[in-house]
Write a protein that holds these residues in place. Sequence first.
Motif, PDB file in Angstrom:
ATOM      1  N   VAL A 196       0.763  -1.203   0.163  1.00  0.00           N
ATOM      2  CA  VAL A 196      -0.017  -0.555  -0.209  1.00  0.00           C
ATOM      3  C   VAL A 196       0.701   0.966   0.531  1.00  0.00           C
ATOM      4  CG1 VAL A 196      -1.729   1.215   1.196  1.00  0.00           C
ATOM      5  CG2 VAL A 196      -1.989  -1.167   0.928  1.00  0.00           C
ATOM      6  N   LYS A 205       3.838   1.368  -1.625  1.00  0.00           N
ATOM      7  CA  LYS A 205       4.358   1.701  -3.133  1.00  0.00           C
ATOM      8  C   LYS A 205       3.559   2.699  -3.633  1.00  0.00           C
ATOM      9  CE  LYS A 205       8.140  -1.194  -1.881  1.00  0.00           C
ATOM     10  NZ  LYS A 205       9.161  -2.355  -2.205  1.00  0.00           N
ATOM     11  N   MET A 206       1.533   1.956  -3.168  1.00  0.00           N
ATOM     12  CA  MET A 206       0.799   2.248  -4.841  1.00  0.00           C
ATOM     13  C   MET A 206       1.127   3.961  -4.683  1.00  0.00           C
ATOM     14  SD  MET A 206      -2.269  -0.322  -3.642  1.00  0.00           S
ATOM     15  CE  MET A 206      -2.940   0.813  -4.974  1.00  0.00           C
ATOM     16  N   GLU A 207       0.467   4.406  -5.297  1.00  0.00           N
ATOM     17  CA  GLU A 207       0.142   5.460  -6.353  1.00  0.00           C
ATOM     18  C   GLU A 207      -1.225   6.057  -5.981  1.00  0.00           C
ATOM     19  OE1 GLU A 207      -0.654   6.807 -10.948  1.00  0.00           O
ATOM     20  OE2 GLU A 207       1.609   6.710 -10.177  1.00  0.00           O
TER      21      GLU A 207
END
Length: 70
Positions: free
Chosen positions: A5, A7-9
């Motif tokens: 989460v 690292k998510m854009e």
Amino acid sequence: MSEFVNKMEPLLVSMPDAARLLSVTARSVSERVKLGIFVPVRLGRRVLLRMADLRAFAAGETVKKENSNG
């Protein structure tokens, strides 16, 4: 899971954040919303924009309006 989460854009961003990402003014983003270039997503009183639309705009692609008539 939390590492994934982190690292998510984000899928949606606020109009001020969209302006910063595009290196334009918030007013410029607002005008593009009014012209239908960006289709806002409303969550309560918040007006958010899709990252996919911002990326398409930055790449010079046309962002399609959603048909609100069904």
